[in-house]
Design a protein around this motif. Structure first.
Motif, PDB file in Angstrom:
ATOM      1  N   MET A   1       0.793  -1.129   0.024  1.00 19.02           N
ATOM      2  CA  MET A   1      -0.036  -0.087   0.110  1.00 19.02           C
ATOM      3  C   MET A   1       0.950   1.135  -0.171  1.00 19.02           C
ATOM      4  SD  MET A   1      -3.039  -0.089  -0.573  1.00 19.02           S
ATOM      5  CE  MET A   1      -2.723  -1.095  -1.717  1.00 19.02           C
ATOM      6  N   GLU A   3       3.300   1.931  -1.892  1.00 20.43           N
ATOM      7  CA  GLU A   3       3.718   2.103  -3.144  1.00 20.43           C
ATOM      8  C   GLU A   3       2.366   2.898  -4.053  1.00 20.43           C
ATOM      9  OE1 GLU A   3       6.501   1.800  -5.438  1.00 20.43           O
ATOM     10  OE2 GLU A   3       7.268   1.479  -3.501  1.00 20.43           O
ATOM     11  N   ASN A   4       1.256   2.374  -3.371  1.00 22.26           N
ATOM     12  CA  ASN A   4      -0.187   3.048  -3.943  1.00 22.26           C
ATOM     13  C   ASN A   4      -0.191   4.605  -3.569  1.00 22.26           C
ATOM     14  OD1 ASN A   4      -2.605   3.546  -4.709  1.00 22.26           O
ATOM     15  ND2 ASN A   4      -3.553   1.840  -3.643  1.00 22.26           N
ATOM     16  N   GLN A   7       2.369   6.538  -5.488  1.00 17.25           N
ATOM     17  CA  GLN A   7       1.976   6.724  -6.828  1.00 17.25           C
ATOM     18  C   GLN A   7       0.821   8.032  -6.908  1.00 17.25           C
ATOM     19  OE1 GLN A   7      -1.069   4.634  -9.602  1.00 17.25           O
ATOM     20  NE2 GLN A   7       0.671   3.193  -9.688  1.00 17.25           N
ATOM     21  N   ARG A   8      -0.009   7.844  -5.821  1.00 16.66           N
ATOM     22  CA  ARG A   8      -0.815   8.900  -5.762  1.00 16.66           C
ATOM     23  C   ARG A   8      -0.393  10.189  -5.458  1.00 16.66           C
ATOM     24  NH1 ARG A   8      -4.691   5.909  -2.888  1.00 16.66           N
ATOM     25  NH2 ARG A   8      -3.821   6.896  -1.059  1.00 16.66           N
ATOM     26  N   GLU A  11       1.107  11.594  -8.652  1.00 21.18           N
ATOM     27  CA  GLU A  11       0.383  12.108  -9.603  1.00 21.18           C
ATOM     28  C   GLU A  11      -0.630  13.452  -8.846  1.00 21.18           C
ATOM     29  OE1 GLU A  11      -2.547   8.820  -9.653  1.00 21.18           O
ATOM     30  OE2 GLU A  11      -1.224   7.677 -11.005  1.00 21.18           O
ATOM     31  N   ALA A  38      13.666  10.175 -10.881  1.00 22.75           N
ATOM     32  CA  ALA A  38      13.476   9.524 -12.265  1.00 22.75           C
ATOM     33  C   ALA A  38      12.027   8.862 -12.357  1.00 22.75           C
ATOM     34  CB  ALA A  38      14.532   8.171 -11.971  1.00 22.75           C
ATOM     35  N   GLU A  39      11.409   8.554 -10.901  1.00 26.58           N
ATOM     36  CA  GLU A  39       9.930   8.140 -11.093  1.00 26.58           C
ATOM     37  C   GLU A  39       8.916   9.147 -11.443  1.00 26.58           C
ATOM     38  OE1 GLU A  39       9.338   6.171  -7.605  1.00 26.58           O
ATOM     39  OE2 GLU A  39       7.212   5.687  -7.987  1.00 26.58           O
ATOM     40  N   LEU A  42       9.314   9.506 -15.169  1.00 25.05           N
ATOM     41  CA  LEU A  42       8.641   8.656 -15.846  1.00 25.05           C
ATOM     42  C   LEU A  42       7.115   8.966 -15.988  1.00 25.05           C
ATOM     43  CD1 LEU A  42       8.761   5.985 -17.527  1.00 25.05           C
ATOM     44  CD2 LEU A  42       8.856   4.791 -15.566  1.00 25.05           C
ATOM     45  N   HIS A  43       6.453   9.160 -14.615  1.00 32.13           N
ATOM     46  CA  HIS A  43       4.973   9.438 -14.673  1.00 32.13           C
ATOM     47  C   HIS A  43       4.763  10.592 -15.596  1.00 32.13           C
ATOM     48  CE1 HIS A  43       3.518   6.865 -11.285  1.00 32.13           C
ATOM     49  NE2 HIS A  43       4.731   6.824 -10.939  1.00 32.13           N
ATOM     50  N   MET A  45       6.237  11.698 -18.193  1.00 30.84           N
ATOM     51  CA  MET A  45       6.166  11.305 -19.669  1.00 30.84           C
ATOM     52  C   MET A  45       5.088  10.552 -20.113  1.00 30.84           C
ATOM     53  SD  MET A  45       9.386  10.066 -21.867  1.00 30.84           S
ATOM     54  CE  MET A  45      10.092  11.468 -21.940  1.00 30.84           C
ATOM     55  N   LEU A  46       4.484   9.359 -18.866  1.00 30.94           N
ATOM     56  CA  LEU A  46       3.588   8.530 -19.352  1.00 30.94           C
ATOM     57  C   LEU A  46       2.098   9.551 -19.591  1.00 30.94           C
ATOM     58  CD1 LEU A  46       3.898   5.847 -16.809  1.00 30.94           C
ATOM     59  CD2 LEU A  46       4.062   5.507 -19.142  1.00 30.94           C
ATOM     60  N   GLN A  47       2.059  10.457 -18.695  1.00 34.87           N
ATOM     61  CA  GLN A  47       0.803  11.443 -18.854  1.00 34.87           C
ATOM     62  C   GLN A  47       1.135  12.353 -20.250  1.00 34.87           C
ATOM     63  OE1 GLN A  47      -2.073  11.526 -17.070  1.00 34.87           O
ATOM     64  NE2 GLN A  47      -2.567  12.777 -18.850  1.00 34.87           N
ATOM     65  N   ILE A 227      -7.996  -3.965  -1.165  1.00 34.62           N
ATOM     66  CA  ILE A 227      -7.478  -2.742  -1.572  1.00 34.62           C
ATOM     67  C   ILE A 227      -6.290  -2.504  -0.863  1.00 34.62           C
ATOM     68  CG2 ILE A 227      -7.931  -0.377  -1.069  1.00 34.62           C
ATOM     69  CD1 ILE A 227     -10.923  -0.882  -1.923  1.00 34.62           C
TER      70      ILE A 227
ATOM     71  N   LEU B 122       7.549   3.674 -24.201  1.00 37.14           N
ATOM     72  CA  LEU B 122       6.396   3.760 -23.415  1.00 37.14           C
ATOM     73  C   LEU B 122       5.215   3.118 -24.164  1.00 37.14           C
ATOM     74  CD1 LEU B 122       6.180   7.144 -21.875  1.00 37.14           C
ATOM     75  CD2 LEU B 122       7.695   5.305 -21.089  1.00 37.14           C
ATOM     76  N   PHE B 141      -5.313   8.188 -18.303  1.00 40.21           N
ATOM     77  CA  PHE B 141      -4.413   9.415 -19.004  1.00 40.21           C
ATOM     78  C   PHE B 141      -5.184  10.424 -19.785  1.00 40.21           C
ATOM     79  CE2 PHE B 141      -1.181   5.794 -18.857  1.00 40.21           C
ATOM     80  CZ  PHE B 141      -0.291   6.620 -17.536  1.00 40.21           C
ATOM     81  N   LYS B 163      -8.052   0.796  -7.578  1.00 43.19           N
ATOM     82  CA  LYS B 163      -7.070  -0.237  -7.342  1.00 43.19           C
ATOM     83  C   LYS B 163      -6.676  -0.799  -8.669  1.00 43.19           C
ATOM     84  CE  LYS B 163      -5.314  -3.911  -5.471  1.00 43.19           C
ATOM     85  NZ  LYS B 163      -4.325  -4.435  -4.393  1.00 43.19           N
ATOM     86  N   PHE B 166      -4.074   1.506 -10.175  1.00 41.70           N
ATOM     87  CA  PHE B 166      -2.714   1.365  -9.484  1.00 41.70           C
ATOM     88  C   PHE B 166      -1.983   0.243  -9.879  1.00 41.70           C
ATOM     89  CE2 PHE B 166      -0.568  -0.696  -5.994  1.00 41.70           C
ATOM     90  CZ  PHE B 166       0.312  -0.120  -5.783  1.00 41.70           C
ATOM     91  N   LYS B 169      -0.960   0.627 -13.406  1.00 42.25           N
ATOM     92  CA  LYS B 169       0.227   1.600 -13.938  1.00 42.25           C
ATOM     93  C   LYS B 169       1.496   1.043 -13.313  1.00 42.25           C
ATOM     94  CE  LYS B 169       0.687   6.620 -13.904  1.00 42.25           C
ATOM     95  NZ  LYS B 169       0.536   7.596 -13.194  1.00 42.25           N
ATOM     96  N   ARG B 177      10.689  -0.309 -16.931  1.00 35.37           N
ATOM     97  CA  ARG B 177      12.071  -0.283 -16.116  1.00 35.37           C
ATOM     98  C   ARG B 177      12.934  -1.631 -16.474  1.00 35.37           C
ATOM     99  NH1 ARG B 177      10.096   1.666 -10.493  1.00 35.37           N
ATOM    100  NH2 ARG B 177      10.450   3.871 -10.754  1.00 35.37           N
ATOM    101  N   PHE B 187      16.321   7.945 -18.537  1.00 38.33           N
ATOM    102  CA  PHE B 187      15.081   8.779 -18.076  1.00 38.33           C
ATOM    103  C   PHE B 187      15.162   9.867 -17.042  1.00 38.33           C
ATOM    104  CE2 PHE B 187      13.105   5.873 -21.050  1.00 38.33           C
ATOM    105  CZ  PHE B 187      11.930   6.343 -21.042  1.00 38.33           C
TER     106      PHE B 187
END
Lengths: 297, 187
Positions: A1, A3-4, A7-8, A11, A38-39, A42-43, A45-47, A227, B122, B141, B163, B166, B169, B177, B187
């Protein structure tokens, strides 16, 4: 969790949803943490890549024109390719099945795969994968566990907490349209709890060259447990090649080889409804999902 | 740059299907020859051509583009550089470069090519996800609300959609990676 939440947070940082103080603290953290930088990159660039609609529309056009002017991509590319191959196999099998049935008209029992007999304690009505684009799932029971999955050594359910037997909307949702076999074919999968042991048996056909390991994950019926990632049992599947079953050759020339698996793990679960996933061990995206009921003593 | 060649840029910028198809008609054969005569396949040629068009698209939409020569010359130069870079990386494993096919380009173009190589990674990895994850992430996205995502994906609740987003992604990031290009591209 953890990591979750990370990530949030990233974002929220990228979309400007953090407060001024949070944003400043996050920037300071990034300055001293190269991995975090770096993370975040990457997020971002994905967006930028997938959130850019005109660009994505152009890429779709270029994909089509590229095939037209340079030829199609190779037949087997990632999972998309496998799904297409599986669909072709199933259509061919369904077609030949219709022809065969029209010639011999066997009883429904005779049409079952021969693998069922080799797996001890297989349920009376094993769940077999269905073709994509149908309302049911590949290898996914459409309803909560049938009575034969119950622990027959246990007593009446009435003594247990009814909330522990309530169907979980997340998993029911998975059963109703989102789980795909990703090119794998599960058959005669049977799970039960017997004498304090979770027992799982079944067979899977998978590409001989596929190196990823499969595992079983068991969750309670509580949505918060899933969850929060509170997995009750996570156990690798020890796959044993079944030499008596002929490998299937896909149109792309790859072999789907049959493997048997058995898991027997001691558990101390209370009575209730449990959901098990079969998934790639490192990825945990369900490839097959089923239920098991543990009745009260 | 001639009026006709200016049309190529406009077609690319607007994503005009017929105009973009004319670019393929006109220039694809030359790029096919360039790549296949320098250790590549038809598939490599297709990828190089697409990447080059995306580099030019990105530059011209941001109004960075200053063309002193022809569109065809620019496209050919970008393709040579992309393929030259890819060959260089492949050469450590399987291909020996018989000649230096790289072409001098100004720094903004070199940066654009590097950026496009990252974006291609990507896209390649996105295609390796299951269809469910791909669709879910495309909606995410595109900044669709979680309620819209839940409804369009047929999920039972917003919590479940959260969930799944997450998990999908994280899986995409893990695939990126694990690819050797992730380290090479810095990157």
């Amino acid at each position: 969790m953890e990591e979750n939440r990370r990530q949030r947070f990233i974002e929220q940082y990228l979309s400007g949803e953090l407060s001024a103080g949070e944003r400043e603290r996050f920037r300071q953290e990034m300055e001293s943490d190269e991995e975090l930088r770096a993370e975040v990159a990457l997020h971002r660039m994905l967006q930028e890549e997938f959130g850019d609609r005109p660009r994505q529309e152009l890429i779709q056009k270029l994909d089509t024109l590229g095939e037209q002017y340079f030829g199609p991509p190779p037949p087997s590319v990632g999972r998309k390719g496998w799904r297409l191959i599986l669909a072709v196999i199933l259509v061919v099998l369904a077609g030949s099945g219709v022809i065969w049935l029209s010639l011999s008209s066997p009883a429904p029992e005779e049409a079952r795969p021969d693998t069922e007999e080799r797996i001890p304690h297989a349920p009376e009505a094993p769940v077999f994968p269905e073709p994509p684009n149908t309302s049911r799932q590949e290898g996914v029971p459409a309803q909560p566990a049938p009575p034969e999955h119950e622990d027959r050594t246990s007593g009446p359910v009435a003594q247990a907490n009814p909330a522990d037997f309530a169907p979980n909307p997340y998993f029911e949702g998975l059963m109703n349209g989102t789980v795909r076999g990703e090119g794998l074919r599960f058959s005669a999968v049977n799970a039960r709890v017997e004498n304090g042991q979770f027992i799982l048996q079944g067979q899977v056909r998978k590409p001989a060259a596929e190196e990823r390991s499969l595992a079983v994950f068991v969750y309670s019926n509580k949505e918060q447990d899933y969850i929060d990632g509170n997995v009750l049992l996570r156990f690798p599947l020890n796959l044993q090649p079944d030499m008596e079953v002929e490998p299937v050759l896909t149109p792309a020339g790859e072999e789907l080889q049959a493997f048997d698996f058995t898991v027997a793990e001691r558990v101390t679960w209370r009575p209730g409804l449990y959901y098990y996933f079969l998934a790639w061990e490192q990825e945990e995206e369900p490839l097959y999902i089923g239920t098991v009921r543990l009745s009260a003593d | 740059m001639s009026l006709e060649e200016d049309q190529y840029l406009k077609a690319l910028r607007r994503g005009d299907g017929k105009g973009v198809e004319r670019i393929y008609e006109e220039f694809a054969p030359a790029i096919f020859r360039l790549v296949t005569r320098n250790g590549g396949s038809g598939e490599d040629a297709r990828d190089v051509f697409q990447s080059a068009l995306l580099v030019i698209f990105q530059q011209c939409r941001e109004e960075k583009l200053q063309l002193s020569g022809s569109f065809g010359g620019l496209l050919y130069g970008v393709c040579r550089n992309i393929w030259g870079n890819r060959l260089q990386k492949k050469s450590f494993r399987e291909v020996s470069i018989s000649e230096d096919i790289k072409h001098h380009l100004e720094e903004p173009w070199q940066n654009g090519i590097e950026e496009e190589e990252k974006r291609k990674l990507l896209r390649d990895k996105m295609k390796e996800l299951g269809a469910d994850c791909q669709r879910l992430l495309q909606l995410f996205f595109a900044r669709e609300s979680l309620e819209d995502i839940r409804r369009k994906m047929g999920y039972s609740s917003i919590n479940y959609a959260t969930k799944r987003k997450f998990v999908c992604k994280e899986k995409l990031i893990e695939l990126i990676r694990r690819d050797r290009r992730y380290q090479e591209l810095k990157f």
